[in-house]
Scaffold this motif. Structure first.
Motif, mmCIF file in Angstrom:
data_model
loop_
_atom_site.group_PDB
_atom_site.id
_atom_site.type_symbol
_atom_site.label_atom_id
_atom_site.label_comp_id
_atom_site.label_asym_id
_atom_site.label_seq_id
_atom_site.Cartn_x
_atom_site.Cartn_y
_atom_site.Cartn_z
ATOM 1 N N PHE A 85 0.797 -1.223 0.000
ATOM 2 C CA PHE A 85 0.000 0.000 0.000
ATOM 3 C C PHE A 85 0.837 1.285 0.000
ATOM 4 C CE2 PHE A 85 -3.643 -2.572 1.932
ATOM 5 C CZ PHE A 85 -4.126 -2.882 0.674
ATOM 6 N N PRO A 86 1.872 1.418 0.852
ATOM 7 C CA PRO A 86 2.671 2.649 0.798
ATOM 8 C C PRO A 86 3.371 2.830 -0.551
ATOM 9 C CG PRO A 86 3.105 1.469 2.841
ATOM 10 C CD PRO A 86 2.271 0.579 1.983
ATOM 11 N N LYS A 87 3.842 1.742 -1.144
ATOM 12 C CA LYS A 87 4.494 1.824 -2.448
ATOM 13 C C LYS A 87 3.492 2.238 -3.529
ATOM 14 C CE LYS A 87 7.949 -1.775 -1.512
ATOM 15 N NZ LYS A 87 8.494 -1.163 -0.404
ATOM 16 N N ALA A 88 2.284 1.679 -3.460
ATOM 17 C CA ALA A 88 1.258 2.031 -4.441
ATOM 18 C C ALA A 88 0.845 3.493 -4.290
ATOM 19 C CB ALA A 88 0.042 1.117 -4.267
ATOM 20 N N LEU A 89 0.740 3.978 -3.065
ATOM 21 C CA LEU A 89 0.387 5.374 -2.835
ATOM 22 C C LEU A 89 1.476 6.303 -3.372
ATOM 23 C CD1 LEU A 89 -1.538 7.426 -1.634
ATOM 24 C CD2 LEU A 89 -0.389 7.123 0.560
ATOM 25 N N ARG A 90 2.734 5.950 -3.113
ATOM 26 C CA ARG A 90 3.851 6.746 -3.613
ATOM 27 C C ARG A 90 3.875 6.752 -5.147
ATOM 28 N NH1 ARG A 90 7.123 5.211 0.104
ATOM 29 N NH2 ARG A 90 7.661 3.258 -0.907
ATOM 30 N N TRP A 91 3.615 5.579 -5.759
ATOM 31 C CA TRP A 91 3.577 5.472 -7.215
ATOM 32 C C TRP A 91 2.455 6.347 -7.777
ATOM 33 C CZ3 TRP A 91 -0.383 3.371 -10.253
ATOM 34 C CH2 TRP A 91 -0.082 3.273 -11.608
ATOM 35 N N ALA A 92 1.289 6.330 -7.130
ATOM 36 C CA ALA A 92 0.159 7.134 -7.605
ATOM 37 C C ALA A 92 0.465 8.626 -7.474
ATOM 38 C CB ALA A 92 -1.101 6.771 -6.817
ATOM 39 N N GLU A 93 1.096 9.029 -6.368
ATOM 40 C CA GLU A 93 1.449 10.445 -6.206
ATOM 41 C C GLU A 93 2.452 10.894 -7.264
ATOM 42 O OE1 GLU A 93 2.855 10.437 -2.192
ATOM 43 O OE2 GLU A 93 0.853 10.778 -1.345
ATOM 44 N N GLN A 94 3.420 10.042 -7.584
ATOM 45 C CA GLN A 94 4.386 10.373 -8.633
ATOM 46 C C GLN A 94 3.711 10.473 -9.994
ATOM 47 O OE1 GLN A 94 7.284 7.282 -8.185
ATOM 48 N NE2 GLN A 94 8.289 8.273 -6.444
ATOM 49 N N ALA A 95 2.751 9.584 -10.253
ATOM 50 C CA ALA A 95 2.044 9.621 -11.531
ATOM 51 C C ALA A 95 1.236 10.912 -11.649
ATOM 52 C CB ALA A 95 1.134 8.410 -11.661
ATOM 53 N N VAL A 96 0.611 11.342 -10.557
ATOM 54 C CA VAL A 96 -0.167 12.585 -10.577
ATOM 55 C C VAL A 96 0.770 13.765 -10.764
ATOM 56 C CG1 VAL A 96 -1.573 14.128 -9.134
ATOM 57 C CG2 VAL A 96 -2.114 11.691 -9.259
ATOM 58 N N ASP A 97 1.910 13.765 -10.089
ATOM 59 C CA ASP A 97 2.872 14.866 -10.241
ATOM 60 C C ASP A 97 3.393 14.956 -11.665
ATOM 61 O OD1 ASP A 97 2.560 15.550 -7.608
ATOM 62 O OD2 ASP A 97 4.381 14.509 -6.920
ATOM 63 N N ARG A 98 3.684 13.811 -12.290
ATOM 64 C CA ARG A 98 4.155 13.806 -13.677
ATOM 65 C C ARG A 98 3.091 14.325 -14.626
ATOM 66 N NH1 ARG A 98 6.608 8.840 -12.262
ATOM 67 N NH2 ARG A 98 4.788 7.747 -13.028
ATOM 68 N N ALA A 99 1.832 14.058 -14.301
ATOM 69 C CA ALA A 99 0.743 14.502 -15.156
ATOM 70 C C ALA A 99 0.413 15.965 -14.908
ATOM 71 C CB ALA A 99 -0.494 13.653 -14.916
ATOM 72 N N GLY A 100 1.031 16.581 -13.894
ATOM 73 C CA GLY A 100 0.780 17.998 -13.612
ATOM 74 C C GLY A 100 -0.494 18.256 -12.852
ATOM 75 N N GLY A 101 -1.026 17.243 -12.186
ATOM 76 C CA GLY A 101 -2.283 17.414 -11.469
ATOM 77 C C GLY A 101 -2.114 17.563 -9.978
#
Length: 103
Positions: A85-101
């Motif tokens: 779960f912490p890894k998935a949350l970190r991955w999702a936050e990075q994906a949102v940051d890359r998308a500029g959201g």
């Protein structure tokens, strides 16, 4: 194979409870069934998403089998899933940051 692994996990939980010297109550059996059902679902989901990828990472050809990985997911997936779960949350936050959201 994930279902077989979840069944083995259920037998393990049952053995732990019966060997602890305590009395098996209806509540204990309900928790056991719920844990096995969750282990089955998590094992199936992990197998569907990750089995082929994990099998490809195994260095020994004799152990590079998606069915063996599915069995392992059935046995260990429900207990180890919270570690993801912490890894998935970190991955999702990075994906949102890359998308500029990011907020």
């Amino acid at each position: 194979m994930a279902a077989g692994g979840a069944g083995l996990y259920g037998l393990y939980l049952f053995a732990i409870k019966t060997r602890s010297g305590g009395e098996l109550t209806r509540k204990d059996l309900n928790w056991l069934v719920l844990n096995v059902a969750c282990a089955l679902l998590s094992g199936l989901l992990l197998t569907y998403v990750f089995a082929d990828r994990v099998a490809a990472l195994i260095p020994w050809v004799s152990l590079r089998d998606a069915g063996l990985v599915a069995f392992a997911f059935g046995v260990f997936g429900w207990e180890l899933l919270p570690l993801l779960f912490p890894k998935a949350l970190r991955w999702a936050e990075q994906a949102v940051d890359r998308a500029g959201g990011g907020a």
